[in-house]
Design an enzyme around this catalytic site. Structure first.
Site, short mmCIF file in Angstrom:
data_model
loop_
_atom_site.label_atom_id
_atom_site.label_comp_id
_atom_site.label_asym_id
_atom_site.label_seq_id
_atom_site.Cartn_x
_atom_site.Cartn_y
_atom_site.Cartn_z
N GLU A 1 24.31 6.54 49.28
CA GLU A 1 23.81 5.30 48.72
C GLU A 1 23.96 4.10 49.65
O GLU A 1 24.67 3.13 49.34
CB GLU A 1 24.48 5.01 47.36
CG GLU A 1 24.17 6.08 46.31
CD GLU A 1 24.66 5.71 44.91
OE1 GLU A 1 25.50 4.79 44.80
OE2 GLU A 1 24.19 6.33 43.94
N GLU B 1 20.99 12.50 42.34
CA GLU B 1 22.03 12.12 41.38
C GLU B 1 21.36 11.63 40.11
O GLU B 1 20.40 10.86 40.17
CB GLU B 1 22.94 11.00 41.90
CG GLU B 1 23.90 11.37 42.99
CD GLU B 1 24.89 10.23 43.28
OE1 GLU B 1 25.15 9.40 42.36
OE2 GLU B 1 25.39 10.16 44.41
#
Length: 402
Positions: free
Chosen positions: A198, A315
């Site tokens: 991320e 995710e």
């Protein structure tokens, strides 16, 4: 008879998954599809960031083995996990260039054991966040050596920090696995590397800083390893290259650009994360599912027609710590994600699979973050997960017979 058939099916699945991948059997890409031996590759999986940490203690390795076994039984074929732990308690990288061999042996075990159960591994190389060190630790290492750094975002631009990161990449990719005897960059069990978990650079909303960092690091990774796929690790927020899409960000401006970042040469596939409960706090479950559907379908369309690269939903989840949580709502979210993936895969589209966050083993109370799925406890959502894995398997068989 039904009980005997179920036990036989489980036995067959375990036996099928107890063979390491053949040398050269790497996942590749062709257009917007992952490919394996000339056939489109679709697979669901899971996140388990803690695998190396647990496996570094030989007395806890059975937990890792059993988790991978339980996942394989349910047809899951990909696990995403950390290949980093920078500074702090029980680190992999104690300080730049100095590594904890016991931790590396733990990662060796994870990769070898995943291969034994027929599970591909995606290894992320650094964290955006402070957990397990992340970019903050790299910045602190540079500061301790006299570098003038203002913020954690200097991780992306400071030359010494970039050298630290490249050295870590080189160390991991060239690691010789003490268990299966393969150098990581030559091991087909590893499906892909991920530059960062991320990445965010809020100090530069234009996205140029992260764009250049991804470009530089993708080139570096590919200069060492041409066998494996590479992803950037993005959440999927849009940027200035697609202004008509930015409304989907719902106010998130984090210095990334889903289209531009994934167009970088060397980035082989796009990734997408989905947490409507975090990104839309206070909204109804119905609105979150509406957003989720639009978020997924828009990115699938863009991966297929603009990027022309596969898309992995890397995710997603729903926290049981949210007010109003119910297993019914979580099942609905998982079904929504999996159904959209299946619809794309069935027509040969860009969506290749979904990796939910996260699997835990029984007894791992201190690791619970609200999103955990324990195979032995969460029966309804585990059924959803298993059914979708079987559906994707049928697509693979259908493509094989054509």
């Amino acid at each position: 008879m039904k009980l005997h058939f179920s036990l036989l099916l489980l036995l067959i699945l375990v036996l099928q998954a107890s063979k390491a991948f053949k040398n050269g059997e790497f996942i590749t890409t062709r257009g917007s599809n992952f490919m394996l031996n000339g056939t489109p590759f679709y697979a669901n999986g899971f996140n388990a960031y803690w695998l190396m940490y647990q496996a570094s203690d030989p007395s806890l390795r059975q937990i890792v083995s059993n988790t991978l076994k339980q996942a394989a039984i349910r047809g899951l074929k990909i696990v995403r996990t950390w290949a980093f732990s920078d500074g702090g308690y029980r680190p992999l990288q104690q300080y730049p260039g100095s590594y904890n061999e016991e931790m590396f042996k733990g990662l060796d075990f994870v990769v070898a054991e995943a291969g034994r159960y027929g599970i591909r591994v995606i290894l992320s190389l650094v964290n955006n966040y402070e957990s397990f060190g992340g970019k903050k630790q790299y910045v602190n290492w540079a500061r301790s050596r006299g570098e003038f750094v203002n913020s954690d975002d200097d991780f992306f631009t400071n030359s010494l920090i970039k050298e630290f990161y490249k050295n870590h990449v080189k160390m991991v990719l060239n690691r010789y696995n003490m268990i299966n005897g393969l150098v990581y960059k030559n091991d087909p069990t590893i499906m892909a590397w991920e530059l960062m978990n991320e990445p965010r650079c809020t100090s530069d909303p234009s996205g140029r800083v992260i764009q250049e960092w991804i470009r530089e690091m993708a080139f570096y990774v590919k200069s060492i390893d041409t066998n494996h796929l590479l992803g950037a690790g993005l959440e999927g927020f849009y940027g200035s290259s697609s202004p008509t899409r930015t409304s989907l960000n719902h106010g998130h401006s984090i210095g990334t650009d889903f289209i531009a970042n994934n167009r970088v040469p060397g980035i082989d596939f796009a990734s997408l994360h989905a947490y409507p409960d975090q990104w839309l706090p206070g909204s109804t479950n119905q609105f979150q599912l509406y957003f989720l559907s639009k978020w997924l379908t828009t990115h699938i369309q863009d991966a297929e027609y603009i990027l022309r690269k596969p898309l992995l939903i890397a995710e997603f989840g729903l926290s049981c710590k949210d007010g109003g949580f119910s297993s019914y709502n979580r099942d609905a979210l998982f079904n929504t994600v999996f159904s959209i993936i299946y619809a794309s895969a069935k027509r040969g589209g860009a969506a290749a699979g979904g990796l939910f966050w996260q699997v835990l083993a029984p007894g791992m109370e201190s690791f619970r973050d609200g999103y955990e799925i324990v195979f032995e406890e969460n029966s309804s959502v585990v059924k959803v997960i298993t059914v979708q894995a079987q559906r994707l398997s049928m697509i693979k068989k259908l493509n094989t017979t054509i």
